[in-house]
Design an enzyme around this catalytic site. Structure first.
Site, PDB file in Angstrom:
ATOM      1  N   THR A 169       0.843  -1.182   0.000  1.00 10.81           N
ATOM      2  CA  THR A 169       0.000   0.000   0.000  1.00 10.81           C
ATOM      3  C   THR A 169       0.882   1.236   0.000  1.00 10.81           C
ATOM      4  O   THR A 169       1.920   1.267   0.672  1.00 10.81           O
ATOM      5  CB  THR A 169      -0.949   0.017   1.226  1.00 10.81           C
ATOM      6  OG1 THR A 169      -1.743   1.197   1.194  1.00 10.81           O
ATOM      7  CG2 THR A 169      -0.187  -0.038   2.534  1.00 10.81           C
ATOM      8  N   HIS A 227       2.566 -11.661  14.155  1.00 10.33           N
ATOM      9  CA  HIS A 227       3.638 -12.215  14.989  1.00 10.33           C
ATOM     10  C   HIS A 227       3.394 -13.683  15.344  1.00 10.33           C
ATOM     11  O   HIS A 227       4.308 -14.371  15.812  1.00 10.33           O
ATOM     12  CB  HIS A 227       3.770 -11.378  16.274  1.00 10.33           C
ATOM     13  CG  HIS A 227       5.170 -11.302  16.800  1.00 10.33           C
ATOM     14  ND1 HIS A 227       6.135 -12.237  16.497  1.00 10.33           N
ATOM     15  CD2 HIS A 227       5.780 -10.400  17.612  1.00 10.33           C
ATOM     16  CE1 HIS A 227       7.267 -11.929  17.105  1.00 10.33           C
ATOM     17  NE2 HIS A 227       7.074 -10.805  17.778  1.00 10.33           N
TER      18      HIS A 227
END
Length: 400
Positions: free
Chosen positions: A319, A371
């Site tokens: 993006t 994560h």
């Protein structure tokens, strides 16, 4: 000959849609392949075209109604001519209490409110496509003070809306299906993933010099395709994804799915919201193919022509908030993908190079990642790899 007008066939990922607008009204002439109705889904607005020359005979599903895949929404009469003013007079009388309503286009929901409340349709300001009066226009007209709908002194004068001093105007509109779905996915990404963001910066000087040197030759060689920065980022990200398979993976329940291909989504901003069309197999694409693909998606997104198949899949997303002036941000994951790269504005800053302070065109990079799947070490090394490839573009071609 009557033909059924049905909603499009939605893919499995889309349960239903909403009638956004009837562009053509009953009795209005249509030519073959002319747009007659728009259906809005969670991801894209789909267009239904006239199957032949004729007219809309009946509307079964009005605007804002929810429709299922291939559900009947109306009837089309093939070969019929549009109603003449004399023949249409009774219909016009039903559509509005005003004698001038025959010249006014109303959506089915708006027409119902006009009939129920006895409103002069000719006095309503239309904001819909092609001068169509929507339900919101009727609601707005009913809330105006009497002075707002008083006849203008001359036909050429513009209507004046009087607002009491100190009045704070508010407008409440329902959230579109696409915006609602975007909000749902963003909340889901923040609540169902262990999202973390790591930052770095890249010296854009080498790519800017390369682009300046070869952009004219590139455009001439590739039939007008312009050389931009995004293709370098896509190629650098693709190479980095090969080296760090976990960043290119996704979580499916208790399984980790490692993708043996690189499909990179490019976030594109439109008036209706952010969409992410996907470039397939970017490891097999050259810079010109990437630039042409991005431009094609951008034009189609602007015109609302993207298909659902264009936005499904994807193993990684890029993006670019820099086009709007963003200097730094933390992009949100695009589930089920495990990572997203954020580009930002190129800003000249004082940097220390070989012991000397020099001005360099710098860009901050942000990598948001899940994560649960990607460790901090891999995320940092992934972003450093992109930085190194961009600062030495020859490594992209040599894949080193």
């Amino acid at each position: 000959m009557a033909i059924e007008i049905k909603a499009p066939q939605f893919p499995e990922s889309i349960a239903d849609g909403t009638i956004a607008s009837w562009v053509k009204q009953p009795g209005e002439a249509c030519t073959r392949d002319e747009l007659i109705v728009e259906v809005e889904t969670d991801k894209v607005t789909l267009e239904i075209l006239a199957p032949a020359d004729g007219v809309i005979r009946e509307i079964v599903k009005a605007e804002d109604d929810t429709v299922l895949s291939e559900e009947l929404i109306g009837y089309f009469e093939e070969g019929a001519a549009a109603a003449t003013p004399e023949a249409a007079a009774p219909v016009a009388a039903q559509a509005s209490v005003s004698s001038s309503a025959a010249d006014v286009k109303l959506s089915p929901a708006a027409r119902k409110m006009v009939d129920e409340q006895g409103i002069d349709a000719s006095s309503i300001v239309a904001t819909g496509k092609g001068g169509l009066i929507t339900k919101e226009d009727v609601v707005a007209a009913t809330k105006k003070p009497a002075a707002a709908v008083a006849p203008a002194p001359t036909p050429a004068a513009k209507p004046v809306i009087e607002v009491d001093a100190g009045e704070r105007v508010e407008k409440r509109v329902p959230m579109t299906r696409m915006r609602s779905r975007i909000a749902e996915r963003l909340l889901d990404a923040t609540q169902s993933t262990a999202m973390l963001t790591t930052f770095n910066e890249v010296d854009m000087g080498p790519i800017m010099e390369l682009r300046k040197q070869y952009k004219d030759m590139f455009e001439k060689k590739h039939n007008g395709t312009r050389l931009g920065f995004m293709s370098f980022f896509v190629k650098a990200a693709t190479e980095a994804l090969k080296r760090f398979p976990a960043v290119n993976a996704s979580i499916d329940g208790n399984d980790v799915v490692y993708h043996g291909y690189q499909d990179v989504g490019i976030a594109v901003s439109t008036e209706k919201g952010l969409v992410v069309p996907v470039l397939r197999d970017t490891d097999q694409m050259g810079l010109a193919d990437i630039e042409a693909g991005i431009r094609n998606y951008g034009l189609r997104a602007r015109d609302g022509k993207l298909g659902i198949e264009d936005m499904t899949g994807g193993t990684f997303t890029i993006t670019n908030g820099g086009v709007f002036g963003s200097l730094m941000s933390t992009p949100i994951l695009n589930p089920p993908q495990a990572a997203i790269l954020g580009m930002h504005k190129i800003q000249e800053r004082a940097m220390v190079v070989d012991g000397e302070v020099v001005v360099r065109p710098m860009m901050y990079l942000a990598l948001s990642y899940d994560h649960r799947l990607i460790d901090g070490k891999n995320s940092v090394q992934f972003l450093v790899t992109i930085k190194e490839l961009l600062e030495d573009p020859a490594r992209i071609l040599l894949e080193i």
